[in-house]
Design an enzyme around this catalytic site. Structure first.
Site, PDB file in Angstrom:
ATOM      1  NE  ARG A 112       5.448  19.997   8.046  1.00 45.86           N
ATOM      2  CZ  ARG A 112       5.624  20.810   9.072  1.00 45.86           C
ATOM      3  NH1 ARG A 112       6.840  21.100   9.498  1.00 45.86           N
ATOM      4  NH2 ARG A 112       4.586  21.336   9.683  1.00 45.86           N
ATOM      5  CE  LYS A 134       2.862  -0.948  -2.460  1.00 42.94           C
ATOM      6  NZ  LYS A 134       1.948  -2.109  -2.507  1.00 42.94           N
ATOM      7  CD  GLU A 176       5.773 -12.268  -1.438  1.00 42.50           C
ATOM      8  OE1 GLU A 176       5.564 -11.979  -2.629  1.00 42.50           O
ATOM      9  OE2 GLU A 176       4.913 -12.101  -0.533  1.00 42.50           O
ATOM     10  CD  GLU A 224       0.008  -1.647  -5.568  1.00 39.96           C
ATOM     11  OE1 GLU A 224       0.077  -1.097  -4.471  1.00 39.96           O
ATOM     12  OE2 GLU A 224      -0.030  -2.864  -5.734  1.00 39.96           O
ATOM     13  NE  ARG A 228       4.994  -1.198  -5.629  1.00 38.59           N
ATOM     14  CZ  ARG A 228       5.764  -0.393  -4.919  1.00 38.59           C
ATOM     15  NH1 ARG A 228       6.028   0.826  -5.335  1.00 38.59           N
ATOM     16  NH2 ARG A 228       6.295  -0.797  -3.777  1.00 38.59           N
ATOM     17  CG  HIS A 235      -0.010 -11.388  -2.994  1.00 43.39           C
ATOM     18  ND1 HIS A 235       0.954 -12.049  -3.726  1.00 43.39           N
ATOM     19  CD2 HIS A 235       0.641 -10.843  -1.942  1.00 43.39           C
ATOM     20  CE1 HIS A 235       2.131 -11.905  -3.133  1.00 43.39           C
ATOM     21  NE2 HIS A 235       1.971 -11.175  -2.048  1.00 43.39           N
ATOM     22  CG  HIS A 239      -4.655 -10.737   0.298  1.00 43.64           C
ATOM     23  ND1 HIS A 239      -4.600  -9.791  -0.695  1.00 43.64           N
ATOM     24  CD2 HIS A 239      -3.429 -10.735   0.883  1.00 43.64           C
ATOM     25  CE1 HIS A 239      -3.396  -9.227  -0.712  1.00 43.64           C
ATOM     26  NE2 HIS A 239      -2.664  -9.790   0.237  1.00 43.64           N
ATOM     27  CG  HIS A 252       2.304 -12.549   3.055  1.00 39.16           C
ATOM     28  ND1 HIS A 252       1.031 -12.303   2.586  1.00 39.16           N
ATOM     29  CD2 HIS A 252       3.161 -12.107   2.090  1.00 39.16           C
ATOM     30  CE1 HIS A 252       1.113 -11.714   1.400  1.00 39.16           C
ATOM     31  NE2 HIS A 252       2.396 -11.581   1.083  1.00 39.16           N
TER      32      HIS A 252
END
Ligand SMILES: NC(=O)c1ccc[n+]([C@@H]2O[C@H](COP(=O)([O-])OP(=O)(O)OC[C@H]3O[C@@H](n4cnc5c(N)ncnc54)[C@H](O)[C@@H]3O)[C@@H](O)[C@H]2O)c1
Ligand SMILES: [Zn+2]
Length: 351
Positions: A112, A134, A176, A224, A228, A235, A239, A252
């Site tokens: 946990r 994330k 980025e 988000e 954010r 992107h 994508h 990427h």
């Protein structure tokens, strides 16, 4: 340099991002380093020499985005149980974003949740993946669909690790970083225009500013819900490009570079940015060996792929656009006609 990450809305306490030579770290618990053979081959001895722990072990997983899945998580968990880690133990993510995302996710579910720290070794992981909490893995339905928001206890960024990073990977991270400057900080953008980041000082400074900006965004919006999303500048297009090229042709960050050029032209079409500024962003991308062009075979097909991750083609697509350099605007009401007009500039001309 130390950048504090404070998560105001969260019950989790904050942590620090340290940008410097990796210090000696000591722990009075069991520690497991999670890494891959590529990173371990270059840098594991160095890392081991810096860590003092009650018990220190290494788990190695295969290198590659294709191994960023639940099978690998199960393998890591098995090793942690075999090594009898307890709830006080600590994981160290030592690698790029793939290692960081998987180690963080494993830490979030092992008994946990146990502590983990990030020692990112790619530029992309240093400026992007290691900050913000994330974590997760891919499955056959898509990328990063399984995971958790789970913050590390600390992040240590040491640019010496980047010396062995392939140039292309470095450039992908630059995309980025440049993204952050165009969205949020004109002065930072101008610094990047002037400086080639070849000195230790200027690269540290650029990474620090990028991390600071990401931290500022994440602090306001950990899960988000709002701002954010601005981190997705470039992107929406990227994508589709990644999808059309089966994730094989471009890293990427490279797809994001092309995506930013596309977003900028859309922004110009809406009179939010000047052509001169569109060129300045393009030139900065070129300076860092990033691609800025892409041949669209069929603009209708390309357009329809914007809706791939949407529930229906009636949903609105959100475009994150630069408003001049250093500010942004989010638009979800751009006409199809305007978007096609921009895409047409990238249409393949059959010769
Ligand atoms: N959590 C987040 O917020 C977030 C944000 C952006 C990206 N990501 C994720 O990060 C991943 C991409 O990260 P990445 O670009 O670091 O890719 P990566 O982790 O696959 O690393 C790229 C390559 O560089 C190698 N490498 C790493 N460090 C090296 C070094 N110092 N010297 C030589 N080689 C080295 C790796 O082994 C790998 O082959 C994706 O899975 C993406 O989903 C997560
Ligand atoms: Zn990205």
């Amino acid at each position: 340099m130390i950048i504090p990450i404070r998560l105001e809305s969260s019950t989790v306490r904050g942590y620090n991002v340290t940008i410097d030579r990796l210090p000696k770290l000591s722990f009075d618990t069991k520690v497991v380093i999670v890494t891959n053979p590529t990173v371990a081959g270059f840098h594991l001895d160095n890392l081991l020499s810096k860590i003092d722990a009650k018990d220190l072990d290494v788990v190695t997983v295969k290198d590659g985005e294709e191994y960023k899945n639940l099978d690998t998580i199960v393998d890591i968990l098995d090793e942690l149980f075999t090594k009898q880690l307890d709830r006080k133990s600590l994981l160290i993510a030592f690698g790029g974003g793939v290692i960081g995302d998987m180690t963080g996710f494993t830490a979030s579910i092992y008994q946990r949740g146990i502590d983990f720290i990030q020692i990112p070794t790619t530029l992309l992981a240093q400026v992007d993946a290691s900050v913000g909490g994330k974590t997760g893995v891919n499955n056959r339905f898509g990328k990063n669909l399984i995971g958790a928001f789970y913050q590390p206890k600390a992040v240590y960024i040491d640019i010496d690790f980047l010396k062995t990073l392939p140039k292309r990977e470095f450039s992908a991270g630059m995309a980025e970083l440049i993204k952050m400057s165009v969205m949020f900080d004109r002065e930072f953008f101008e610094f990047l225009e002037k400086d080639d980041l070849s000195s230790r000082d200027s690269l540290n400074r650029a990474i620090a500013r990028s991390v600071e900006l990401k931290a500022w965004v994440v602090n306001q919006d950990e899960k988000e819900a709002g701002i954010r999303a601005v981190l997705n500048y470039g992107h929406t297009f990227a994508h589709v490009i990644e999808n059309e090229t089966n994730y094989r042709e471009y890293l990427h960050g490279e797809a994001v570079a092309i995506g930013m050029v596309m977003a900028n032209l859309l922004s110009y079409e809406l009179a939010l940015i000047s052509l001169d500024e569109v060129d300045r962003v393009k030139n900065l991308l070129i300076k860092h060996n990033l691609p800025i062009t892409y041949e669209i075979r069929d603009i209708e097909i390309f357009y329809n792929k914007f809706f791939l991750d949407k529930k229906s083609s009636n949903s609105k697509i959100k475009f994150i656009l630069p408003k001049s350099i250093g500010d942004f605007e989010v638009r979800d009401n751009i006409s199809k006609e305007t978007i096609l007009k921009v895409l047409a500039k990238f249409k393949r001309v059959d010769r």
